[in-house]
Scaffold this motif. Sequence first.
Motif, PDB file in Angstrom:
ATOM      1  N   GLU A  22       0.824  -1.209   0.000  1.00  0.00           N
ATOM      2  CA  GLU A  22       0.000   0.000   0.000  1.00  0.00           C
ATOM      3  C   GLU A  22       0.858   1.260   0.000  1.00  0.00           C
ATOM      4  O   GLU A  22       0.524   2.251  -0.657  1.00  0.00           O
ATOM      5  N   TYR A  48     -15.760   5.204 -12.213  1.00  0.00           N
ATOM      6  CA  TYR A  48     -15.645   3.857 -12.788  1.00  0.00           C
ATOM      7  C   TYR A  48     -14.632   3.876 -13.923  1.00  0.00           C
ATOM      8  O   TYR A  48     -14.573   4.821 -14.711  1.00  0.00           O
ATOM      9  N   ARG A 103      -5.537  -1.735 -15.628  1.00  0.00           N
ATOM     10  CA  ARG A 103      -5.053  -2.018 -14.270  1.00  0.00           C
ATOM     11  C   ARG A 103      -4.279  -0.831 -13.697  1.00  0.00           C
ATOM     12  O   ARG A 103      -4.484  -0.431 -12.549  1.00  0.00           O
ATOM     13  N   ILE A 133      -6.603   2.039 -12.834  1.00  0.00           N
ATOM     14  CA  ILE A 133      -7.360   1.719 -11.617  1.00  0.00           C
ATOM     15  C   ILE A 133      -6.487   1.905 -10.379  1.00  0.00           C
ATOM     16  O   ILE A 133      -6.912   2.497  -9.382  1.00  0.00           O
ATOM     17  N   LEU A 134      -5.252   1.414 -10.434  1.00  0.00           N
ATOM     18  CA  LEU A 134      -4.345   1.574  -9.296  1.00  0.00           C
ATOM     19  C   LEU A 134      -4.058   3.047  -9.021  1.00  0.00           C
ATOM     20  O   LEU A 134      -3.961   3.469  -7.863  1.00  0.00           O
ATOM     21  N   GLN A 158      -7.988   4.886  -8.339  1.00  0.00           N
ATOM     22  CA  GLN A 158      -8.823   4.287  -7.293  1.00  0.00           C
ATOM     23  C   GLN A 158     -10.304   4.624  -7.466  1.00  0.00           C
ATOM     24  O   GLN A 158     -10.915   5.277  -6.612  1.00  0.00           O
ATOM     25  N   ASN A 173     -15.622   0.464  -8.959  1.00  0.00           N
ATOM     26  CA  ASN A 173     -15.069  -0.756  -9.550  1.00  0.00           C
ATOM     27  C   ASN A 173     -15.052  -1.878  -8.525  1.00  0.00           C
ATOM     28  O   ASN A 173     -14.407  -1.759  -7.477  1.00  0.00           O
ATOM     29  N   ARG A 174     -15.757  -2.955  -8.820  1.00  0.00           N
ATOM     30  CA  ARG A 174     -15.722  -4.112  -7.929  1.00  0.00           C
ATOM     31  C   ARG A 174     -14.430  -4.896  -8.124  1.00  0.00           C
ATOM     32  O   ARG A 174     -13.849  -5.401  -7.166  1.00  0.00           O
ATOM     33  N   THR A 220     -10.420  -5.075  -9.625  1.00  0.00           N
ATOM     34  CA  THR A 220      -9.303  -4.129  -9.718  1.00  0.00           C
ATOM     35  C   THR A 220      -8.452  -4.354 -10.957  1.00  0.00           C
ATOM     36  O   THR A 220      -7.339  -3.859 -11.047  1.00  0.00           O
ATOM     37  N   THR A 271      -4.176  -8.518 -12.839  1.00  0.00           N
ATOM     38  CA  THR A 271      -3.065  -8.212 -11.930  1.00  0.00           C
ATOM     39  C   THR A 271      -1.734  -8.836 -12.340  1.00  0.00           C
ATOM     40  O   THR A 271      -0.874  -9.069 -11.492  1.00  0.00           O
ATOM     41  N   ASP A 317       2.430  -4.457 -10.778  1.00  0.00           N
ATOM     42  CA  ASP A 317       2.268  -5.786 -10.184  1.00  0.00           C
ATOM     43  C   ASP A 317       3.537  -6.620 -10.287  1.00  0.00           C
ATOM     44  O   ASP A 317       3.802  -7.457  -9.420  1.00  0.00           O
TER      45      ASP A 317
END
Length: 277
Positions: A127, A195, A237, A240-241, A244, A248-249, A251, A254, A260
Motif C-alpha cells: 500500500e 468507474y 489495471r 485503476i491503481l 482508485q 469498480n468491484r 481491480t 493483476t 504488479d
Amino acid sequence: MAEGVLNSSSHLITTGETEWKILGSYPDIHLIEVSKREPDELRSVAQEVGGQSKSAEDREEMQEEEAAIKSRRPSRHAMLRNIRNSLDRLWEAQREAIISRIKDDDLDVEYEATRKQHKELFLNIQETALEYWRATGVLSNWVSDLTWNDADFTIKLKGASEAEKFDEVMGWLVVKNLSALPGVYCFINGKEYIYVGQARELGSRLKQHEQKTFFTRANKFRVVVPQNRKMLNKLERLIILNRQPTDNRATGYTKANPADDCLEYIRREIKELISDF
C-alpha cells in the motif's frame, strides 16, 4: 603581533598633536577584533552559526516534509522510511533466527511474532509503494508508456440528464474517430474517478452503459487508447491503481504490468527472507 592589526598597546599620533600616544589612552575609540579569514571561510563560519549546511537533497526533503505537513499527507521520504522500517524489522528477525539456531536457543518471542507477521508487513509495503507511485507520478508515467501516440482524451460533460450526457459522449467518440478503437474509459466527477473500464470497441461498449448511473454522476469522461489491444489489461489495471475508482468491484488484471511485477518481486523476496530453506 601580525602586521596591520591594532590593539590597546598600539601607538598612534592624531592631527594637531606632536607626540605618539598609546591607543588605549583614547577613551572614545572602541577596538573591534578583526578577522583575517577569507570570504569562503567566513561563509563557512556563518553556516556553522546558523546551523549545519545541508545538501540539495536534504533541503528538498525538508521542503517536501513541510508541504506534506500542510497537506496532511505523508511525504515520499516518509513513505520510503515506512517501507525501510518494515523491511528492517523482517531482516532483523531473520538475522536473530539464524543466531538462535547457531546458539541452539529458542528465538525471542518478539522476533518470532515479526516473522509470522510477514504477510501483514507485505500488505503495508504494498500500500505504501502504491501511494508512493501515485504521489511521484510513476503510475502516470507507466500509463503514458502504454498509450498510443498520446491518445489520452477528456471531455467535460455539459448535459443535464443521463440521456444528454450519453448522446454527448457517443457523438464525441465519433468526432474523435474513437468509436471503433480499443481503449480504457473513465467516468469522472471532479477529481474523483467513479468507474474505469476497458473496451475492444469503445462505441459498442459504451452503449451497454446507457442505462447506468455513471452518466448521471459524471461531469467528465476520459478515454485512453493503448498502443495495441494486447495492452488493454495492463492499461486498465494501472489507471485503476492510480485513480482508485469508487465503483469498480474488480481491480483489473493483476499480471504482466510494471506495478504488479514490482509488487510480486517484493512478495517473493519477503517470502524468501523469512523462509528456513
